[in-house]
Design a protein around this motif. Structure first.
Motif, short mmCIF file in Angstrom:
data_model
loop_
_atom_site.label_atom_id
_atom_site.label_comp_id
_atom_site.label_asym_id
_atom_site.label_seq_id
_atom_site.Cartn_x
_atom_site.Cartn_y
_atom_site.Cartn_z
N SER A 30 0.77 -1.29 0.14
CA SER A 30 0.01 0.01 0.15
C SER A 30 0.74 1.23 -0.13
CB SER A 30 -0.95 0.03 1.07
OG SER A 30 -0.25 0.08 2.20
N SER A 31 2.08 1.25 0.24
CA SER A 31 3.16 2.43 0.43
C SER A 31 3.79 2.39 -0.88
CB SER A 31 3.86 2.45 1.53
OG SER A 31 4.88 1.10 1.33
N TYR A 32 3.77 1.47 -1.85
CA TYR A 32 4.50 1.51 -2.85
C TYR A 32 4.06 2.32 -4.15
CZ TYR A 32 7.11 -2.58 -0.89
OH TYR A 32 7.76 -3.50 0.13
N THR A 33 4.81 2.77 -4.85
CA THR A 33 4.56 3.35 -6.29
C THR A 33 4.64 2.04 -7.00
OG1 THR A 33 5.38 5.45 -5.77
CG2 THR A 33 5.43 5.01 -8.21
N MET A 34 3.68 1.95 -7.92
CA MET A 34 3.62 0.98 -8.94
C MET A 34 3.83 1.18 -10.43
SD MET A 34 3.56 -1.74 -7.03
CE MET A 34 3.40 -3.16 -8.15
N GLY A 35 4.19 0.49 -11.29
CA GLY A 35 4.53 0.78 -12.63
C GLY A 35 4.31 -0.32 -13.52
N TRP A 36 4.15 0.04 -14.77
CA TRP A 36 3.97 -1.12 -15.89
C TRP A 36 5.03 -0.39 -16.96
CZ3 TRP A 36 1.95 -5.64 -16.00
CH2 TRP A 36 0.89 -5.93 -14.82
N PHE A 37 5.90 -1.37 -17.45
CA PHE A 37 6.99 -1.01 -18.34
C PHE A 37 6.70 -2.09 -19.50
CE2 PHE A 37 10.05 2.24 -16.57
CZ PHE A 37 9.40 2.08 -15.34
N ARG A 38 7.28 -2.04 -20.84
CA ARG A 38 7.23 -2.96 -21.69
C ARG A 38 8.53 -3.16 -22.35
NH1 ARG A 38 2.58 -0.30 -25.41
NH2 ARG A 38 3.87 1.44 -26.64
N TRP A 53 0.76 5.69 -4.26
CA TRP A 53 0.21 4.56 -3.33
C TRP A 53 -1.21 4.84 -3.16
CZ3 TRP A 53 -2.80 5.96 0.82
CH2 TRP A 53 -2.75 7.29 1.14
N SER A 54 -1.93 5.70 -3.59
CA SER A 54 -3.31 5.83 -3.33
C SER A 54 -3.98 5.84 -4.56
CB SER A 54 -3.70 7.34 -2.72
OG SER A 54 -3.12 8.33 -3.77
N GLY A 55 -3.16 5.90 -5.78
CA GLY A 55 -3.78 5.85 -7.24
C GLY A 55 -4.30 7.34 -7.60
N GLY A 56 -3.93 8.42 -6.66
CA GLY A 56 -4.49 9.71 -7.13
C GLY A 56 -3.49 10.30 -8.10
N SER A 57 -2.43 9.86 -8.35
CA SER A 57 -1.46 10.42 -9.11
C SER A 57 -0.88 9.32 -10.08
CB SER A 57 -0.21 10.80 -8.37
OG SER A 57 0.81 11.72 -9.34
N THR A 58 -1.20 9.75 -11.57
CA THR A 58 -0.72 8.78 -12.35
C THR A 58 -0.30 9.56 -13.46
OG1 THR A 58 -2.78 9.24 -13.47
CG2 THR A 58 -2.88 7.28 -11.93
N TYR A 59 0.79 8.85 -14.22
CA TYR A 59 1.41 9.39 -15.49
C TYR A 59 1.28 8.22 -16.64
CZ TYR A 59 3.27 13.41 -13.27
OH TYR A 59 3.40 14.57 -12.66
N TYR A 60 1.17 8.51 -17.84
CA TYR A 60 1.26 7.57 -18.80
C TYR A 60 2.36 8.14 -20.01
CZ TYR A 60 -3.17 6.07 -16.92
OH TYR A 60 -4.17 5.63 -16.38
N SER A 61 2.72 7.02 -20.73
CA SER A 61 3.54 7.47 -21.83
C SER A 61 2.64 8.00 -22.90
CB SER A 61 4.32 6.18 -22.45
OG SER A 61 3.32 5.21 -22.97
N ASP A 62 3.13 8.96 -23.86
CA ASP A 62 2.33 9.66 -24.79
C ASP A 62 1.73 8.42 -25.60
OD1 ASP A 62 4.53 12.44 -25.26
OD2 ASP A 62 2.92 11.82 -24.06
N SER A 63 2.51 7.37 -25.99
CA SER A 63 2.00 6.19 -26.97
C SER A 63 0.72 5.51 -26.39
CB SER A 63 3.17 5.35 -27.04
OG SER A 63 3.71 4.70 -25.92
N VAL A 64 0.25 5.54 -25.22
CA VAL A 64 -0.70 4.72 -24.62
C VAL A 64 -1.66 5.70 -23.82
CG1 VAL A 64 0.88 2.98 -24.04
CG2 VAL A 64 0.16 4.64 -22.29
#
Length: 129
Positions: A30-38, A53-64
């Motif tokens: 619950s305290s971790y920043t989580m990400g997806w890479f490819r 951790w809360s899902g309140g801040s998100t970033y995406y690559s321009d391609s997705v």
């Protein structure tokens, strides 16, 4: 030791959808920043999306951006990647990643793989044209 296990990959036609899941164990999820890479064959690993951790801040690559959505369920120690309107160029191995930077972690818009300390084994996503 944090362990991450991805699931949900597969073969889909262009325009279709998939939902990837990543279940974490062995740490304070619950305290971790989580990400997806490819990572596609012959290419570097690239950032897809991440959230705090809360899902309140998100970033995406321009391609997705506008097609993918990252979310998490802290009660289930799981992070998700909903992928819609998939394109052949989305074909890659998708990796879940975690960084134990705590509740005050400030997300970068475009993190490097080296920003993350824990990785899953990856799940293959193949999009046919």
């Amino acid at each position: 030791q944090v362990q991450l296990v991805e699931s949900g990959g597969g073969l889909v036609q262009a325009g279709g959808s998939l939902r990837l899941s990543c279940e974490a164990s062995g740490g304070a999820f619950s305290s971790y920043t989580m990400g997806w890479f490819r990572q596609a064959p012959g290419k570097d690993r690239e950032f897809v999306a991440h959230l705090n951790w809360s899902g309140g801040s998100t970033y995406y690559s321009d391609s997705v951006k506008g097609r993918f959505a990252i979310s998490r369920d802290n009660a289930k120690n799981t992070v998700f990647l909903q992928m819609n309107n998939l394109k052949p160029e989305d074909t890659s191995i998708y990796y879940c990643a975690a960084r134990s930077a705590g509740f005050r972690d400030v997300l970068r818009p475009n993190p490097r793989p080296s920003d993350y300390g824990y990785w899953g084994q990856g799940t293959q996503v193949t999009v046919s044209s």
